[in-house]
Motif scaffolding. Structure first.
Motif, PDB file in Angstrom:
ATOM      1  N   SER A   1      49.507  72.859  90.587  1.00  0.00           N
ATOM      2  CA  SER A   1      49.203  72.829  89.149  1.00  0.00           C
ATOM      3  C   SER A   1      50.458  72.614  88.312  1.00  0.00           C
ATOM      4  O   SER A   1      50.391  72.667  87.100  1.00  0.00           O
ATOM      5  CB  SER A   1      48.555  74.146  88.752  1.00  0.00           C
ATOM      6  OG  SER A   1      49.514  75.153  88.884  1.00  0.00           O
TER       7      SER A   1
ATOM      8  N   ILE B   1      39.461  74.378  97.506  1.00  0.00           N
ATOM      9  CA  ILE B   1      39.111  74.035  96.117  1.00  0.00           C
ATOM     10  C   ILE B   1      37.611  74.214  95.892  1.00  0.00           C
ATOM     11  O   ILE B   1      36.790  73.676  96.631  1.00  0.00           O
ATOM     12  CB  ILE B   1      39.532  72.583  95.788  1.00  0.00           C
ATOM     13  CG1 ILE B   1      41.074  72.488  95.832  1.00  0.00           C
ATOM     14  CG2 ILE B   1      38.998  72.154  94.422  1.00  0.00           C
ATOM     15  CD1 ILE B   1      41.606  71.100  95.605  1.00  0.00           C
ATOM     16  N   ASP B   2      37.287  74.987  94.868  1.00  0.00           N
ATOM     17  CA  ASP B   2      35.898  75.233  94.487  1.00  0.00           C
ATOM     18  C   ASP B   2      35.521  74.159  93.447  1.00  0.00           C
ATOM     19  O   ASP B   2      36.000  74.181  92.308  1.00  0.00           O
ATOM     20  CB  ASP B   2      35.836  76.656  93.898  1.00  0.00           C
ATOM     21  CG  ASP B   2      34.468  77.034  93.383  1.00  0.00           C
ATOM     22  OD1 ASP B   2      33.660  76.136  93.092  1.00  0.00           O
ATOM     23  OD2 ASP B   2      34.230  78.245  93.246  1.00  0.00           O
TER      24      ASP B   2
ATOM     25  N   ARG C   1      33.746  75.324  90.171  1.00  0.00           N
ATOM     26  CA  ARG C   1      34.695  75.976  89.259  1.00  0.00           C
ATOM     27  C   ARG C   1      35.551  74.936  88.537  1.00  0.00           C
ATOM     28  O   ARG C   1      35.796  75.036  87.335  1.00  0.00           O
ATOM     29  CB  ARG C   1      35.572  76.963  90.049  1.00  0.00           C
ATOM     30  CG  ARG C   1      36.587  77.646  89.180  1.00  0.00           C
ATOM     31  CD  ARG C   1      37.314  78.727  89.935  1.00  0.00           C
ATOM     32  NE  ARG C   1      38.455  79.195  89.154  1.00  0.00           N
ATOM     33  CZ  ARG C   1      39.262  80.164  89.529  1.00  0.00           C
ATOM     34  NH1 ARG C   1      39.052  80.780  90.669  1.00  0.00           N
ATOM     35  NH2 ARG C   1      40.284  80.536  88.772  1.00  0.00           N
TER      36      ARG C   1
ATOM     37  N   ALA D   1      35.746  74.138  84.545  1.00  0.00           N
ATOM     38  CA  ALA D   1      37.025  74.137  83.814  1.00  0.00           C
ATOM     39  C   ALA D   1      37.211  72.805  83.090  1.00  0.00           C
ATOM     40  O   ALA D   1      37.671  72.760  81.946  1.00  0.00           O
ATOM     41  CB  ALA D   1      38.172  74.383  84.794  1.00  0.00           C
TER      42      ALA D   1
ATOM     43  N   ARG E   1      34.868  72.761  80.030  1.00  0.00           N
ATOM     44  CA  ARG E   1      35.397  73.664  78.995  1.00  0.00           C
ATOM     45  C   ARG E   1      36.544  73.006  78.236  1.00  0.00           C
ATOM     46  O   ARG E   1      36.572  73.000  77.008  1.00  0.00           O
ATOM     47  CB  ARG E   1      35.910  74.936  79.664  1.00  0.00           C
ATOM     48  CG  ARG E   1      35.163  76.171  79.293  1.00  0.00           C
ATOM     49  CD  ARG E   1      35.669  77.448  79.880  1.00  0.00           C
ATOM     50  NE  ARG E   1      36.726  77.428  80.841  1.00  0.00           N
ATOM     51  CZ  ARG E   1      36.549  77.565  82.155  1.00  0.00           C
ATOM     52  NH1 ARG E   1      35.337  77.728  82.668  1.00  0.00           N
ATOM     53  NH2 ARG E   1      37.575  77.560  82.972  1.00  0.00           N
TER      54      ARG E   1
ATOM     55  N   ARG F   1      42.198  68.582  90.724  1.00  0.00           N
ATOM     56  CA  ARG F   1      41.433  69.289  91.774  1.00  0.00           C
ATOM     57  C   ARG F   1      40.214  68.460  92.177  1.00  0.00           C
ATOM     58  O   ARG F   1      39.908  68.328  93.364  1.00  0.00           O
ATOM     59  CB  ARG F   1      40.971  70.653  91.256  1.00  0.00           C
ATOM     60  CG  ARG F   1      42.072  71.677  91.207  1.00  0.00           C
ATOM     61  CD  ARG F   1      41.552  73.020  90.743  1.00  0.00           C
ATOM     62  NE  ARG F   1      42.552  74.059  90.893  1.00  0.00           N
ATOM     63  CZ  ARG F   1      43.119  74.720  89.875  1.00  0.00           C
ATOM     64  NH1 ARG F   1      42.768  74.469  88.636  1.00  0.00           N
ATOM     65  NH2 ARG F   1      44.031  75.639  90.104  1.00  0.00           N
TER      66      ARG F   1
END
Ligand code: ATP
Length: 136
Positions: A65, A89-90, A93, A97, A100, A127
């Motif tokens: 990151s 890695i999800d 999720r 993100a 958002r 990701r």
């Protein structure tokens, strides 16, 4: 084939990766870098992206990151804010993100921290790229 030790650690997880590798392709604030064994000494800052790690005929991706990378002729040391191998890695999720951050940026609300939202979007995009998911 010559090798160089790659060590990646995060404050949360400690050591995420430690192996002798043949080549690392990574992205710093100054652009893309290919690191081979016996590379000149270097200290740089990384941006959110999927690093490419070459070992023999194989290649592994590792999301970072952002963080710092120190290179010596024998060793690459990366201290990343966060780092994940593809299996860790999800996707849901990361999609959440991504949405958002995109919503925050689309609203153009003067109260939002644009740099923070853009950084979150860049992390989510990188990701998802590792997982082969393309958004919008
Ligand atoms: P989120 O908003 O979902 O927390 P983020 O980009 O803000 O995402 P980070 O601050 O980069 O998250 O990471 C916080 C911790 O959560 C780290 O340990 C990181 O490895 C982990 N993490 C974040 N997103 C994911 C994901 N999609 N899959 C697996 N682990 C994740």
């Amino acid at each position: 084939m010559a090798t160089i030790l790659l060590e990646v650690a995060t404050p949360d997880k400690g050591e995420v990766y430690a192996k002798e590798i043949n080549m690392l392709i990574t992205r710093s604030i100054c652009g893309e870098l290919g690191i081979l064994p016996k590379h000149a000494r270097l200290l740089t800052e990384l941006i959110p992206h999927a690093m490419r790690i070459k070992e023999g005929v194989g290649e592994t991706q590792l999301f970072v990151s952002g963080g710092f990378m120190e290179v010596t002729p024998e060793k690459i040391t990366i201290l990343a804010d966060s780092a994940e191998l593809p299996d860790d890695i999800d996707v849901e999720r990361a999609k959440a993100a991504y949405k958002r951050a995109e919503d925050r940026l689309a609203k153009k609300n003067p109260e939002i921290d644009i740099d923070r939202a853009e950084a979150a979007l860049a992390r989510a995009k990188a990701r998802l790229l590792v997982k082969g998911v393309h958004m919008g």
